[in-house]
Design an enzyme around this catalytic site. Structure first.
Site, mmCIF file in Angstrom:
data_model
loop_
_atom_site.group_PDB
_atom_site.id
_atom_site.type_symbol
_atom_site.label_atom_id
_atom_site.label_comp_id
_atom_site.label_asym_id
_atom_site.label_seq_id
_atom_site.Cartn_x
_atom_site.Cartn_y
_atom_site.Cartn_z
ATOM 1 N N GLN A 77 0.830 -1.191 0.000
ATOM 2 C CA GLN A 77 0.000 0.000 0.000
ATOM 3 C C GLN A 77 0.879 1.262 0.000
ATOM 4 O O GLN A 77 1.836 1.335 -0.755
ATOM 5 C CB GLN A 77 -0.945 -0.049 1.203
ATOM 6 C CG GLN A 77 -1.995 -1.152 1.102
ATOM 7 C CD GLN A 77 -3.091 -0.825 0.108
ATOM 8 O OE1 GLN A 77 -3.402 0.336 -0.161
ATOM 9 N NE2 GLN A 77 -3.702 -1.860 -0.462
ATOM 10 N N LEU A 142 8.996 -2.991 3.698
ATOM 11 C CA LEU A 142 9.601 -3.572 2.502
ATOM 12 C C LEU A 142 8.536 -3.838 1.453
ATOM 13 O O LEU A 142 7.361 -4.009 1.756
ATOM 14 C CB LEU A 142 10.405 -4.826 2.832
ATOM 15 C CG LEU A 142 9.723 -5.953 3.606
ATOM 16 C CD1 LEU A 142 9.032 -6.909 2.665
ATOM 17 C CD2 LEU A 142 10.763 -6.702 4.428
ATOM 18 N N CYS A 172 1.341 1.483 5.174
ATOM 19 C CA CYS A 172 1.180 0.165 4.557
ATOM 20 C C CYS A 172 -0.275 -0.305 4.595
ATOM 21 O O CYS A 172 -0.569 -1.496 4.533
ATOM 22 C CB CYS A 172 2.101 -0.858 5.218
ATOM 23 S SG CYS A 172 3.852 -0.363 5.168
#
Length: 216
Positions: A77, A142, A172
């Protein structure tokens, strides 16, 4: 064994570089590489930027901040990059190192966990939420893209970055997720020093090449 089969990835220390040209360079490198192109690791920082993954939802940007938003081709995201955050991009031929994507993600997380352990910080994974966490708060993110068996994008570790921009997003995609940095735990090493430690762990954990003559 062919020359170069046992060499570690080429490391480029790029300093503070704009996001979009760097992303374009990663794609160009991946498109142009051959079976014999050495892998590369790029250590760098970015000026302030939000990046939104290919399936990312724009509503995870909660308010306008003046920081540019770039829609990109990695998984995941929305996240934030800025000075004081070490970024490592991994341009890796997975087949040549007998790595699956999930194994590379696990390797990246382990390198981050080991790097943080060097500073006395106990970090961990979280099921279903890639990245590295301390007491439930996210310290490293990541995201990868794999094309033709080769990876690009990578990881980002908050060293002494300004965390305020994270309050403008659901990091995210997780509402209310707290984001932290190493400086909050009394770590005085800067991005360059932490980056070298992280690099050493990545190089230690990456499996070696298979010589070309032995590849299936």
């Amino acid at each position: 064994m062919q020359a170069g089969d046992t060499l570690p990835p080429v490391v480029h220390r790029l300093g503070l570089v704009d996001y979009e040209p760097t992303w374009a360079a990663m794609r160009a490198f991946t498109d142009a590489r051959t079976a014999d192109t050495p892998d590369e690791l790029w250590l760098l920082q970015h000026p302030p930027v939000f990046t939104l993954g290919q399936a990312g939802k724009p509503e995870h940007l909660l308010r306008e901040t003046g920081i540019p938003l770039v829609k990109i081709d990695r998984g995941g995201q929305i996240t934030y990059h800025g000075p004081g955050q070490i970024v490592v991009y991994l341009l890796i031929d997975l087949h040549r190192r007998h790595l699956k994507v999930r194994e590379l993600v696990t390797l990246m997380e382990q390198a981050l966990i080991d790097c943080l352990a060097d500073y006395g910080l106990a970090a961990e994974r979280k099921d279903g939420a890639p990245g590295v966490y301390i007491d439930g708060a996210k310290i490293a993110a990541l995201g990868l893209r794999v094309r033709n068996g080769c990876s690009y994008h990578g990881l980002a570790l908050n060293v002494d970055a300004d965390l305020a921009p994270f309050s403008a997003i659901n990091p995210c995609g997780y509402e209310g997720l707290q984001t932290i940095r190493m400086k909050d735990f009394g770590v005085t090493d800067g991005v360059d020093q932490v980056g070298e430690r992280l690099l050493a762990h990545l190089l230690r954990l990456l499996p070696p090449h298979t010589p070309a003559a032995e590849r299936p």
